[in-house]
Motif scaffolding. Sequence first.
Motif, mmCIF file in Angstrom:
data_model
loop_
_atom_site.group_PDB
_atom_site.id
_atom_site.type_symbol
_atom_site.label_atom_id
_atom_site.label_comp_id
_atom_site.label_asym_id
_atom_site.label_seq_id
_atom_site.Cartn_x
_atom_site.Cartn_y
_atom_site.Cartn_z
ATOM 1 N N ILE A 68 0.878 -1.197 0.037
ATOM 2 C CA ILE A 68 -0.053 -0.132 0.004
ATOM 3 C C ILE A 68 0.942 1.145 0.108
ATOM 4 O O ILE A 68 0.953 2.044 -0.837
ATOM 5 N N SER A 194 -7.337 9.443 -0.773
ATOM 6 C CA SER A 194 -7.255 8.525 -1.840
ATOM 7 C C SER A 194 -6.940 7.214 -1.269
ATOM 8 O O SER A 194 -7.014 6.998 -0.068
ATOM 9 N N ASN A 195 -6.552 6.393 -2.215
ATOM 10 C CA ASN A 195 -6.114 4.806 -1.464
ATOM 11 C C ASN A 195 -4.597 4.858 -1.341
ATOM 12 O O ASN A 195 -3.967 3.802 -1.310
ATOM 13 N N PRO A 199 -6.828 1.520 2.663
ATOM 14 C CA PRO A 199 -7.727 1.293 1.809
ATOM 15 C C PRO A 199 -9.126 2.003 1.672
ATOM 16 O O PRO A 199 -9.315 2.579 2.816
ATOM 17 N N GLU A 212 -12.743 7.690 -4.483
ATOM 18 C CA GLU A 212 -12.862 6.499 -5.674
ATOM 19 C C GLU A 212 -12.713 7.300 -6.863
ATOM 20 O O GLU A 212 -12.442 6.634 -7.963
ATOM 21 N N THR A 217 -6.198 8.209 -6.958
ATOM 22 C CA THR A 217 -6.553 7.022 -6.609
ATOM 23 C C THR A 217 -6.298 5.995 -7.943
ATOM 24 O O THR A 217 -6.016 4.902 -7.829
ATOM 25 N N TYR A 218 -6.834 6.686 -9.073
ATOM 26 C CA TYR A 218 -6.511 6.042 -10.524
ATOM 27 C C TYR A 218 -5.251 5.938 -10.664
ATOM 28 O O TYR A 218 -4.756 4.508 -11.005
ATOM 29 N N THR A 221 -3.754 3.007 -7.937
ATOM 30 C CA THR A 221 -4.366 1.793 -8.542
ATOM 31 C C THR A 221 -3.767 1.230 -9.937
ATOM 32 O O THR A 221 -3.368 -0.021 -10.044
ATOM 33 N N LYS A 224 -0.213 -0.186 -9.120
ATOM 34 C CA LYS A 224 -0.469 -1.393 -8.395
ATOM 35 C C LYS A 224 -0.831 -2.464 -9.308
ATOM 36 O O LYS A 224 -0.142 -3.605 -9.483
ATOM 37 N N ASP A 225 -1.726 -2.159 -10.218
ATOM 38 C CA ASP A 225 -2.267 -3.319 -11.196
ATOM 39 C C ASP A 225 -1.003 -3.672 -12.353
ATOM 40 O O ASP A 225 -0.934 -4.754 -12.436
ATOM 41 N N THR A 233 -5.195 -2.133 -16.621
ATOM 42 C CA THR A 233 -6.535 -2.148 -16.317
ATOM 43 C C THR A 233 -7.270 -0.783 -16.613
ATOM 44 O O THR A 233 -6.660 0.162 -17.061
ATOM 45 N N SER A 235 -7.982 1.587 -14.584
ATOM 46 C CA SER A 235 -7.424 2.584 -13.740
ATOM 47 C C SER A 235 -6.451 3.278 -14.618
ATOM 48 O O SER A 235 -6.163 4.490 -14.715
#
Length: 262
Positions: A68, A194-195, A199, A212, A217-218, A221, A224-225, A233, A235
Amino acid sequence: MESMISKQNNLKSALYDIVVMAKRNILKIKHNPDKLIDVTVIPIFFMIVFSYLFGGAIAGGVQGYLPIIVPGILIQTLVMSSAATGTQLREDLDTGVFDRFKSLPIVRIAPLAGLVVSDILRYAAAAFFSIGTGFILGWRPEAGWGWLVVALLLAIFGACAISWVFALIGLLSKSASTISSISTMVTMMMSFLSNAFVPIDTLPHFLQSVAEHNPITYLVTAFKDLANQGEFTSSASMTLFIGILLVVIVAPLTVKIYNRKI
């Protein structure tokens, strides 16, 4: 034919001017290394402090928190460092150095474009120290180093796009200190909503929808993806879309105001 050759020569000349201006800004960093503190010392400090202070409370331990916090600190550092574009631009305007540039046989956009290009070095430093500290603490990109490079390129693209926003603020602000205050407030607020550090489902319900749809956040994410799953993805697509939108809308507006001011 002659017209085409002339255009090619003009393009080469413009690119050369931009490279020279970028080199000027890099040399300023060389002689004032304290300008790199925000992309070297700060990400190391935040990574270590956040990991050991909040890792146990949020993820049960440092190792569980690294997936994270590493992307979160990286993206926060990149976004905060993009504000340096506006600060440096405002300082150059206030010191009158652009008056000197106007008397030189260079394209008018070269000082601004050179500033944006030279900031890529800052983003690279931010990525190196953020990821390097995470690596020392035990974080690894599960999808492999190749996908990590792709994730970093996307993150740096996002920072470059955001830098145009701060460049515009730099042109409209009255002082460099004003830009610093605004950028710190905005980037910190966007990062914590944000994340990047927690979480989203741990936030109050009225803040979850805000988080979100937060561009940070985008970006987090998407990183991370790519780094952990090796997947491009939605995001990542949204990050590209927002970045291109910023460049298409904000960059021409910034250039227009810039040309008026100099």
